[in-house]
Scaffold this motif. Sequence first.
Motif, short mmCIF file in Angstrom:
data_model
loop_
_atom_site.label_atom_id
_atom_site.label_comp_id
_atom_site.label_asym_id
_atom_site.label_seq_id
_atom_site.Cartn_x
_atom_site.Cartn_y
_atom_site.Cartn_z
N UNK A 41 0.90 -1.14 0.00
CA UNK A 41 0.00 0.00 0.00
C UNK A 41 0.95 1.19 0.00
N UNK A 42 1.07 1.88 -1.14
CA UNK A 42 2.06 2.95 -1.26
C UNK A 42 1.65 4.18 -0.46
N UNK A 43 2.61 4.69 0.32
CA UNK A 43 2.36 5.86 1.16
C UNK A 43 3.44 6.90 0.90
N UNK A 44 3.16 8.12 1.33
CA UNK A 44 4.14 9.19 1.24
C UNK A 44 4.06 10.05 2.49
N UNK A 45 5.17 10.68 2.82
CA UNK A 45 5.20 11.63 3.93
C UNK A 45 4.80 12.99 3.39
N UNK A 46 3.88 13.67 4.06
CA UNK A 46 3.47 15.00 3.66
C UNK A 46 3.67 15.95 4.83
N UNK A 47 3.97 17.20 4.50
CA UNK A 47 4.17 18.23 5.51
C UNK A 47 2.98 19.18 5.41
N UNK A 48 2.33 19.41 6.55
CA UNK A 48 1.16 20.30 6.58
C UNK A 48 1.36 21.34 7.68
N UNK A 49 0.65 22.44 7.54
CA UNK A 49 0.64 23.46 8.58
C UNK A 49 -0.68 23.31 9.34
N UNK A 50 -0.57 23.12 10.66
CA UNK A 50 -1.75 23.05 11.52
C UNK A 50 -1.52 23.95 12.71
N UNK A 51 -2.38 24.94 12.88
CA UNK A 51 -2.28 25.88 14.00
C UNK A 51 -0.90 26.51 14.09
N UNK A 52 -0.33 26.87 12.95
CA UNK A 52 0.97 27.54 12.92
C UNK A 52 2.16 26.61 13.10
N UNK A 56 4.22 16.45 10.19
CA UNK A 56 4.40 15.43 9.16
C UNK A 56 3.36 14.36 9.38
N UNK A 57 2.81 13.88 8.29
CA UNK A 57 1.88 12.76 8.39
C UNK A 57 2.09 11.85 7.18
N UNK A 58 1.56 10.67 7.29
CA UNK A 58 1.66 9.70 6.21
C UNK A 58 0.29 9.58 5.57
N UNK A 59 0.27 9.60 4.26
CA UNK A 59 -1.00 9.40 3.56
C UNK A 59 -0.79 8.43 2.41
N UNK A 60 -1.87 7.82 1.99
CA UNK A 60 -1.81 6.87 0.88
C UNK A 60 -1.63 7.64 -0.42
N UNK A 61 -0.66 7.19 -1.22
CA UNK A 61 -0.44 7.84 -2.52
C UNK A 61 -1.58 7.55 -3.48
N UNK A 62 -2.10 6.33 -3.43
CA UNK A 62 -3.17 5.91 -4.33
C UNK A 62 -4.27 5.24 -3.51
N UNK A 113 12.56 -1.65 -1.91
CA UNK A 113 11.18 -2.02 -2.20
C UNK A 113 10.19 -1.28 -1.32
N UNK A 114 10.66 -0.23 -0.66
CA UNK A 114 9.79 0.55 0.22
C UNK A 114 9.06 1.60 -0.60
N UNK A 115 7.95 2.10 -0.08
CA UNK A 115 7.24 3.15 -0.79
C UNK A 115 8.11 4.39 -0.96
N UNK A 116 7.90 5.11 -2.04
CA UNK A 116 8.62 6.34 -2.29
C UNK A 116 8.11 7.38 -1.29
N UNK A 117 9.02 8.13 -0.69
CA UNK A 117 8.61 9.14 0.27
C UNK A 117 9.01 10.52 -0.23
N UNK A 118 8.08 11.45 -0.20
CA UNK A 118 8.35 12.81 -0.61
C UNK A 118 8.01 13.74 0.55
N UNK A 119 8.86 14.74 0.76
CA UNK A 119 8.59 15.68 1.84
C UNK A 119 8.58 17.12 1.37
#
Length: 176
Positions: A41-52, A56-62, A113-119
């Motif tokens: 299940x491919x995932x990626x790391x995403x960076x979000x702004x919450x309350x300033x 980082x969180x992980x979400x499914x790419x597809x 063989x790990x999921x690709x991670x983008x930050x």
Amino acid sequence: MSDKKWYVVHTYSGHENKVKTNLEKAIHANGLEEDFGKILVLTEQVVEMKDGKRSKSTRKMFPSYVYVEMNYTNETGFLVQNVPGVTGFVGPGKKPVPLKDAEVRRLINSDVGAPVKTEAPVVTFKVGDSVKITDGPFSAFTGVVDNIEGAKVKVMVSIFGRATPVELDVMQVDPV
């Protein structure tokens, strides 16, 4: 048998990890470990702004898709199709089409063989563009991008009629 190929399996939304677990159990129960490789299940790391604050969180790419490395036969195909949560293989007709090697390399980090991670956050504006500040003490202000360096952006904001530079994270601004 022939070399294993990668196939894409469509699942019910939110059932990707359950399908992965149930498929692994079904493979083991039927003694078909030789016909299957990795199940991802491919995932990626995403960076979000919450309350300033950056978070980082992980979400499914597809979402709704699971990638299965396998030798496709009538038996293995039947097994996959009958796992709870699976709606079917992706591809036209009755027999699924495997992914091309180039597609697999693009999706999966060949080292482990790990999921690709983008930050890196995606910057959708450039110097000179008008932007709206969406987070922090200057939220709801608009300004003009003066400089972009990595994940930081300098925005010229009019405060009390005077242009004032404000340094922000790129996640704190949106194009107008």
